[in-house]
Scaffold this active site. Structure first.
Site, PDB file in Angstrom:
ATOM      1  CB  SER A  72       0.423   2.621  15.775  1.00  0.00           C
ATOM      2  OG  SER A  72      -0.229   1.933  14.736  1.00  0.00           O
ATOM      3  CE1 TYR A  88       3.307  -1.488  16.629  1.00  0.00           C
ATOM      4  CE2 TYR A  88       1.347  -1.153  15.284  1.00  0.00           C
ATOM      5  CZ  TYR A  88       2.603  -0.746  15.695  1.00  0.00           C
ATOM      6  OH  TYR A  88       3.148   0.408  15.192  1.00  0.00           O
TER       7      TYR A  88
END
Length: 354
Positions: A147, A172
């Protein structure tokens, strides 16, 4: 040197077939997973989709995606959570995959503030099970979703895979950086070709309901105000789903190779002496959040009522992808204009929810 040669020797039998690949796609009922499966199926690959159909967002949307995939004779589906070790082991043992694309994950930055354990279960324990399955079955290539969030507190733009990423600002992001580190370990120890893809803000038809474009569209059509964080002073490298899929498919067909110029004296974070690579997949063209909203308003023919709010914990004010490595290695650069992509999303949304 002996270890390095051993790694290179082991990569020789990690060689996928050049056509008609048998590919495991985890997160197959998800946004990117669905589009990737459809693209692979259309080119003739045999695709085994895996998903746990979690209720992080509306399950009916995931089920409708799967209904479209079920129309392909070369598609099969396994309902399983990648954090389920025995279930994952069983699927790997029963199949002989050429390539594994791991898109299953607990996504979202803000959700990690209230449900942190979900990220450890899916993104750490689950990814460990995927790595072990690939090692034991000698998979030819593991491609996995990372990501843009891994860039964390970095402010030097555009973000490069050769930048240090030691300062994540959300759990995350930390879990995705952990995936990259775990993948490198398996590439080094076992010669498993691993390629990580740092997706930048993805949007398009069949998108995720927790993403800004989806939330804005739903609220505007309902006559409700939209929350505009950081008072609108946000920039995102919005990347259209077809560009994401094109990048993934090209990477699937190009297993990671060791970088012969890599040195521990000046370690390059984006490559390795092991068969390991990381790429950004972004539009290389950051867009102001307010421009996205204006574009959406034009597509919908309505003006949004805006609720301006401060930046949220875990958020970053801007993202921007340097895609030079992706372009050099696979010959592709995302370039769909935001105006084109937003209109396609709106057209899909109005049809799907009519």
């Amino acid at each position: 040197m002996e270890q390095k040669l051993a790694n290179n020797d082991r990569t020789s039998h990690f060689a996928p077939r050049t056509s008609g690949l048998k590919i495991l796609v985890t997160g197959a009922a998800g946004f990117i997973g669905f589009h990737l499966c459809r693209r692979l199926l259309e080119r003739g690959d045999q695709v085994i989709g895996l998903d746990n159909l979690s209720d992080y967002y509306e399950v009916s949307l995931k089920e409708d995606r799967l209904k479209l995939l079920d129309k392909y004779v070369n598609f099969s589906f396994e309902r399983c959570d990648i954090s389920d070790r025995s279930g994952t082991e069983k699927i790997f043992a029963e199949q002989q995959f050429d390539v594994v694309v791991n898109l299953a994950a607990q996504a979202g930055v803000r959700y990690s503030l209230t449900n942190p354990h979900a990220y450890i279960d899916a993104n750490i324990v689950g990814f460990m099970n995927i790595l072990e399955g690939c090692r034991q079955q000698q998979i030819a290539h593991l491609v996995y979703a990372s990501s843009s969030s891994v860039y964390g507190a970095n402010t030097s733009m555009p973000f490069s895979v050769h930048d240090n990423i030691d300062h994540p600002v959300s759990l995350y992001a930390a879990s995705k950086k952990a995936n990259e580190l775990m993948a490198h370990t398996y590439a080094h120890l076992y010669g498993l070709p691993c390629t990580g893809l740092r997706f930048f803000t993805v949007y398009g038809p069949w998108g995720r309901p927790d993403m800004a474009l989806f939330l804005f569209t739903r609220a505007i059509l309902a006559g409700e105000p939209i929350n505009v964080f950081n008072h609108g002073r946000m920039r995102r490298d919005f990347t259209y789903i077809d560009d994401i899929v094109e990048g993934v498919v090209r990477v699937v067909d190009r297993p990671a190779q060791p970088n012969p110029d890599w040195t521990g004296d000046q370690p390059d974070p984006g490559t390795s002496s092991a068969p390991y690579r990381v790429y950004n997949i972004g539009n290389n063209n950051p867009v102001e959040l307010m421009h996205l909203i204006e574009t959406l308003e034009q597509a919908l023919g309505r003006v949004a009522e805006k609720n301006y709010m401060p930046i949220q914990p875990g958020d970053v004010p801007a993202t921007w992808a340097n895609v030079d490595d992706l372009s050099a290695d696979v010959g592709f650069r995302p370039e769909t204009p935001i105006e084109v992509g937003v209109q396609k999303f709106v057209d899909w949304y109005l049809e799907y929810y009519s």
